[in-house]
Design a protein around this motif. Structure first.
Motif, mmCIF file in Angstrom:
data_model
loop_
_atom_site.group_PDB
_atom_site.id
_atom_site.type_symbol
_atom_site.label_atom_id
_atom_site.label_comp_id
_atom_site.label_asym_id
_atom_site.label_seq_id
_atom_site.Cartn_x
_atom_site.Cartn_y
_atom_site.Cartn_z
ATOM 1 N N ASN A 64 0.824 -1.212 0.000
ATOM 2 C CA ASN A 64 0.000 0.000 0.000
ATOM 3 C C ASN A 64 0.858 1.261 0.000
ATOM 4 O OD1 ASN A 64 -2.232 -1.661 0.094
ATOM 5 N ND2 ASN A 64 -2.577 -1.414 2.293
ATOM 6 N N MET A 65 2.028 1.185 0.625
ATOM 7 C CA MET A 65 2.921 2.331 0.704
ATOM 8 C C MET A 65 3.853 2.432 -0.507
ATOM 9 S SD MET A 65 4.017 1.969 4.708
ATOM 10 C CE MET A 65 5.264 3.247 4.545
ATOM 11 N N GLY A 66 3.810 1.426 -1.399
ATOM 12 C CA GLY A 66 4.691 1.449 -2.568
ATOM 13 C C GLY A 66 6.113 1.037 -2.272
ATOM 14 N N ILE A 67 6.320 0.335 -1.170
ATOM 15 C CA ILE A 67 7.669 -0.077 -0.812
ATOM 16 C C ILE A 67 8.213 -1.104 -1.805
ATOM 17 C CG2 ILE A 67 9.058 -1.210 0.974
ATOM 18 C CD1 ILE A 67 8.224 1.658 1.604
ATOM 19 N N ASP A 68 7.327 -1.902 -2.415
ATOM 20 C CA ASP A 68 7.787 -2.868 -3.411
ATOM 21 C C ASP A 68 8.428 -2.168 -4.603
ATOM 22 O OD1 ASP A 68 5.329 -1.775 -3.970
ATOM 23 O OD2 ASP A 68 4.480 -3.589 -4.833
#
Length: 366
Positions: A118-122
């Motif tokens: 959800n935070m775009g860490i990927d």
């Protein structure tokens, strides 16, 4: 010659009038001043670096105090409005996130993974995978593995061949986290060939993958091993495999190999009484390494009929063979303390008798 009372030296000469008049002394004096100045600059630099470190650690402590409750909340669910992560703190966030991911299990891990996506860490980890900073590349590899991210599968597989043991082993671990079954089919041969990968780490990784996944690839790789060194590493990794399949593969390796280290590594995996004949034949092998492994195997599966064989091994020229033969003799069924005393009394070899007495004393202490 008298100087005019109104005479004054040129400005440049007046400025240097305090230096020694001797050229050599002047050079030494100027060098000393330079060293003092350089030392002062070094002190200032060290102070600034220390100040920078203190400020960074303070910032990281504040960031950790802010995020630790949020990550702990993942035990119960996915936080809906997590704090923003500044660009400068992305590495520290991934480090903190991976620590929690390795500490938690089950649904808590799934919640952590959902939070990271959800935070775009990927996406951030995918970008960091090609960073010039080794720390960032390592944390990106670990994060992608924990997230089960398949988008950079080929990049991670390429990194397995990287000359750096840190990067290559981290990539191998990440691939196992993403898809162990698809990875182990070829990775076990890489594990056998990469002698710069610590064997203990590989065994731990395979143990996490489980015997159901690791047994078949290890057995297949052992059959295809290109040299004795690879076979030895594979045999040592097979301690995590299913006992029956690993035992069959190890027994086959002992029978087919001429390398003493391969034989010894294979004998360590055996425990089936049906391999007693193989243990007896290896007990008279020309290599003391193999004889030691055979004596240890006889201590596990030996029968009362192996008493004479082990008494003969007590007279071996090598200390370790005598030691493990004595231990195996004590471990044989139907061999009580009185029987061992009779055997020791009948020995005409002083070294054999001393060894048996030593092992008997160790047994009494235990």
């Amino acid at each position: 010659m008298r100087l005019d009372p109104g005479f004054s030296p040129p400005p440049g000469q007046a400025a240097l009038s305090w230096l020694p008049q001797d050229p050599l002394l002047a050079l030494v004096f100027q060098a000393g001043l330079g060293i003092i100045g350089f030392s002062l600059l070094m002190l200032v630099a060290v102070f600034l670096l220390r100040l920078r470190l203190v400020l960074r650690l303070r910032r990281e402590r504040h960031f950790t105090a802010l995020w630790r409750p949020v990550l702990a909340e993942c035990v119960f669910g996915v936080p809906e409005a997590p704090p923003a992560v500044p660009r400068a703190m992305r590495y520290h966030f991934m480090k903190l996130w991976n620590h929690h991911h390795e500490s938690l299990e089950g649904s808590a891990r799934s919640n952590l993974e959902a939070l990271a996506r959800n935070m775009g860490i990927d996406a951030v980890a995918r970008d960091m995978l090609h960073s010039r900073d080794l720390r960032e590349r390592l944390i990106a590899i670990i994060t992608l593995g924990h997230l089960g991210d398949r988008e950079r599968w080929q990049d991670l597989r390429t990194l397995v061949s990287h000359p750096s043991p840190l990067l290559s082993l981290a990539a191998a671990r990440a691939l196992l986290d993403i898809d162990a079954e698809a990875t182990l089919a070829w990775l076990v041969m890489v594990m056998a060939a990469r002698e710069d990968w610590p064997l203990a780490r590989l065994v731990a990784m395979l143990r996490e993958a489980g015997p159901d996944r690791t047994t078949a690839p290890l057995v297949t790789a052992l059959k295809a091993a290109g040299n004795p060194q690879q076979a030895i590493r594979l045999l040592r990794m097979m301690e995590v495999a299913h006992t029956a399949e690993a035992g069959e593969a190890a027994a086959r390796a002992v029978r087919e190999s001429d390398d003493p280290e391969v034989k010894a590594a294979g004998l360590r995996l055996l425990g089936d009484p049906r391999e007693l004949g193989l243990a007896r034949s290896c007990a008279v092998d020309e290599s003391w390494v193999v004889r030691v492994a055979a004596a240890r195997l006889l201590s596990r599966i030996g029968e009362a009929g192996d008493r004479e064989l082990l008494i003969g091994m007590l007279k071996d020229a090598h200390w370790w063979v005598r030691y493990h033969a004595a231990r195996a003799l004590i471990a044989l069924p139907f061999n009580g303390p009185d029987d061992i005393d009779k055997i020791r009394a009948a020995l005409n070899d002083r070294y054999a008798a001393d060894m048996l007495e030593q092992v008997m004393a160790e047994a009494r202490v235990r």
